[in-house]
Design an enzyme around this catalytic site. Structure first.
Site, PDB file in Angstrom:
ATOM      1  N   TYR A  77       0.510  -1.070   0.225  1.00 35.10           N
ATOM      2  CA  TYR A  77       0.388  -1.306   1.667  1.00 35.10           C
ATOM      3  C   TYR A  77       0.575  -2.784   1.985  1.00 35.10           C
ATOM      4  O   TYR A  77       1.330  -3.148   2.898  1.00 35.10           O
ATOM      5  CB  TYR A  77      -0.981  -0.812   2.123  1.00 35.10           C
ATOM      6  CG  TYR A  77      -1.483  -1.353   3.433  1.00 35.10           C
ATOM      7  CD1 TYR A  77      -1.031  -0.834   4.639  1.00 35.10           C
ATOM      8  CD2 TYR A  77      -2.445  -2.363   3.461  1.00 35.10           C
ATOM      9  CE1 TYR A  77      -1.518  -1.314   5.852  1.00 35.10           C
ATOM     10  CE2 TYR A  77      -2.945  -2.834   4.666  1.00 35.10           C
ATOM     11  CZ  TYR A  77      -2.467  -2.310   5.854  1.00 35.10           C
ATOM     12  OH  TYR A  77      -2.952  -2.783   7.040  1.00 35.10           O
ATOM     13  N   HIS A  80       4.161  -3.719   1.714  1.00 31.18           N
ATOM     14  CA  HIS A  80       5.110  -2.899   2.483  1.00 31.18           C
ATOM     15  C   HIS A  80       5.706  -3.724   3.634  1.00 31.18           C
ATOM     16  O   HIS A  80       4.993  -4.415   4.356  1.00 31.18           O
ATOM     17  CB  HIS A  80       4.388  -1.665   3.033  1.00 31.18           C
ATOM     18  CG  HIS A  80       5.311  -0.624   3.542  1.00 31.18           C
ATOM     19  ND1 HIS A  80       5.923  -0.717   4.773  1.00 31.18           N
ATOM     20  CD2 HIS A  80       5.746   0.539   2.997  1.00 31.18           C
ATOM     21  CE1 HIS A  80       6.686   0.341   4.965  1.00 31.18           C
ATOM     22  NE2 HIS A  80       6.598   1.120   3.898  1.00 31.18           N
TER      23      HIS A  80
END
Length: 109
Positions: A77, A80
């Site tokens: 995450y 990302h």
């Protein structure tokens, strides 16, 4: 007590700069919430404003909590591209920020 299997909570506690309008804050919150649709390891998102009567918030006003299935999911995450793009919008609007990742512990009486 036992640690929740795999689950990791990513908590961001924020104080927005004084010149950030409520409308801009609302836009930023919507953008944060939308990351759950864009970043596969992010499984859930919750947020709220401080409502404590204790007045111990030290100026922090908002809490954002994301749920992941593993620490690897949090790392994915963070790297990302959609998260990076969003963070570049959010962070300049914050006066103070704390980020904590933790594995919830279940307490059995």
């Amino acid at each position: 007590m036992e640690e929740a299997k795999g689950t990791v909570k990513h908590v961001l506690v924020a104080k927005f700069k004084d010149d950030i309008t409520p409308e801009r804050i609302e836009e930023l919150i919507k953008g944060y919430a939308n990351l759950v649709n864009l970043v596969p390891p992010m499984k859930a998102f919750h947020w709220g404003k401080d409502v404590s009567a204790e007045n111990m918030h030290q100026g922090f006003t908002h809490v954002f909590e994301s749920t992941f299935e593993s620490t690897e999911g949090v790392a994915e995450y963070v790297a990302h591209p959609d998260h990076v793009e969003y963070a570049n919008l959010l962070l300049p609007c914050l006066e103070k920020v704390i980020v904590i990742d933790y594995k919830p512990t279940i307490v059995n009486p």
